[in-house]
Design a protein around this motif. Structure first.
Motif, short mmCIF file in Angstrom:
data_model
loop_
_atom_site.label_atom_id
_atom_site.label_comp_id
_atom_site.label_asym_id
_atom_site.label_seq_id
_atom_site.Cartn_x
_atom_site.Cartn_y
_atom_site.Cartn_z
N ASP A 165 0.83 -1.21 0.00
CA ASP A 165 0.00 0.00 0.00
C ASP A 165 0.86 1.26 0.00
O ASP A 165 1.85 1.35 0.73
N ASP A 166 0.44 2.25 -0.81
CA ASP A 166 1.01 3.60 -0.76
C ASP A 166 2.53 3.60 -0.87
O ASP A 166 3.21 4.27 -0.10
N CYS A 167 3.06 2.84 -1.82
CA CYS A 167 4.51 2.86 -2.05
C CYS A 167 4.81 3.66 -3.32
O CYS A 167 4.06 3.59 -4.29
N VAL A 168 5.90 4.41 -3.29
CA VAL A 168 6.27 5.27 -4.41
C VAL A 168 7.73 5.01 -4.81
O VAL A 168 8.61 4.96 -3.95
N ASN A 169 7.93 4.84 -6.10
CA ASN A 169 9.28 4.70 -6.65
C ASN A 169 10.11 3.63 -5.92
O ASN A 169 11.25 3.86 -5.55
N CYS A 170 9.51 2.46 -5.73
CA CYS A 170 10.22 1.36 -5.08
C CYS A 170 10.51 0.26 -6.09
O CYS A 170 9.83 0.13 -7.11
N GLN A 171 11.55 -0.51 -5.79
CA GLN A 171 11.87 -1.70 -6.59
C GLN A 171 11.70 -2.90 -5.66
O GLN A 171 12.30 -2.94 -4.58
N ILE A 172 10.84 -3.82 -6.09
CA ILE A 172 10.39 -4.87 -5.17
C ILE A 172 10.51 -6.24 -5.80
O ILE A 172 10.03 -6.47 -6.93
N PHE A 173 11.14 -7.18 -5.09
CA PHE A 173 11.12 -8.59 -5.50
C PHE A 173 10.31 -9.37 -4.47
O PHE A 173 10.59 -9.30 -3.27
N LEU A 174 9.32 -10.14 -4.96
CA LEU A 174 8.52 -10.99 -4.06
C LEU A 174 8.63 -12.44 -4.50
O LEU A 174 8.22 -12.79 -5.61
N GLY A 175 9.19 -13.28 -3.63
CA GLY A 175 9.22 -14.72 -3.90
C GLY A 175 7.81 -15.29 -3.91
O GLY A 175 6.83 -14.57 -3.69
#
Length: 317
Positions: free
Chosen positions: A51-61
């Motif tokens: 929720d409400d994340c900005v300009n992030c780089q995310i890896f989800l297994g």
């Protein structure tokens, strides 16, 4: 006693954070109010909300259930899940493996590519999350709130490289995970999905359950793609005798006894000469293994339609 704080990233700015393999172990995870962060979950989880994340780089297994992005913008992600959903998001770029049809709602500027990633624990995490590496409908997006004359989503360029979007972690702790973003090592076979096919010739190959099904399917993918054919889609699904008649037609009786051992793995290859090449590869490399393969260019497109229509009904698509 489980402490929710161990399964939450909240209110972070300009940070690189993550969880190592074994640290989430199938729990729910929450990511909220993060900005300019790099976030890596190198484990399987039950569900994830972002929720409400900005300009992030995310890896989800691998995620056993759903991943839900709400009110996020300008994020780049690599995600494997059973269900994928976004609401009120802007400009998300996602390399996705999703077992069911991905859904976007009130979201714009969404771009999707095929999941590509490898680290040694990832295959087992897919199993623990109950996900098949062959069930990936990454490009079959359903938009709940289409606007006339506008397209809220598209596909990433075919040349898109996952590392340019979600770079490898730079923190000492997370570097310990031996990640490779080399597409040929990806745990998920990279498929064309809904992209325009290059040829009007496709070929269906179906492997039956056994000790080496996954390895055999991967081997055929390597052999065919190294010769310039394209893998369009893959599927792992249980079949019954009546399904076999519908899909395999004249040769059904030969394959029906094999269906009781477990799910089949089907592959669609595309390219001029795909049927002939697939047949000869199977004869050379898999002699002694029973594999269904399209008989001719004329019957092949019907084989593909028959199988995937059956599979979509089966998967409740």
């Amino acid at each position: 006693q489980i402490d929710p704080k161990d399964y939450t990233f909240s209110g972070l700015k300009n940070e690189t954070v993550g969880r190592l393999p074994g640290k989430v172990a199938g729990q729910q995870f929450v990511i909220q109010d993060c900005e300019d962060c790099k976030i890596y979950i190198f484990d399987h989880s039950a569900t994830v909300t972002i929720d409400d994340c900005v300009n992030c780089q995310i890896f989800l297994g691998p995620i056993k259930g759903s991943v839900f992005f709400r009110d996020c913008k300008d994020c780049k992600c690599v995600v494997a899940c059973q269900q994928f959903r976004t609401r009120d998001c802007r400009k998300l770029e996602v390399f996705l493996c999703c077992a069911t049809q991905p859904i976007i709602e009130s979201s714009t500027g969404m771009k999707f590519g095929c999941f590509q990633y490898y680290y040694p624990e990832l295959a087992l995490q897919f199993k623990d999350a109950g996900l098949s590496i062959f069930n990936n409908t990454w490009s079959n997006i359903h938009d709940f709130t289409p606007a006339s004359g506008e397209n809220n989503w598209g596909l990433l360029p075919e040349t898109a490289v996952v590392q340019d979007y979600v770079p490898l972690p730079s923190s000492e702790e997370l570097k310990a995970v031996r990640v490779s973003t080399d597409a040929t090592k990806s745990i998920i076979p990279i498929t064309r999905g809904q992209r325009q096919k290059n040829s009007d010739e496709s070929c269906l190959a179906v492997f039956f359950a056994g000790d080496y099904t996954t390895a055999n399917a991967r081997k055929l993918i390597d052999e065919m793609t190294s010769k310039g054919f394209q893998l369009v889609q893959t599927k792992e699904v249980l079949m019954k005798a009546e399904d076999a008649h519908r899909v395999f037609q004249q040769s059904a009786l030969e394959f029906i006894p094999l269906l009781e051992k477990g799910p089949v793995v089907a592959l669609e290859f595309n390219g001029d000469g795909a049927v002939e090449q697939c047949q000869s590869t199977i004869n050379e490399v898999f002699s002694g293994t029973k594999v269904f393969v399209s008989e001719s260019k004329a019957s092949a497109s019907q084989d593909v339609d028959n199988f995937y229509n059956f599979a979509d009904i089966q998967m409740g698509m």
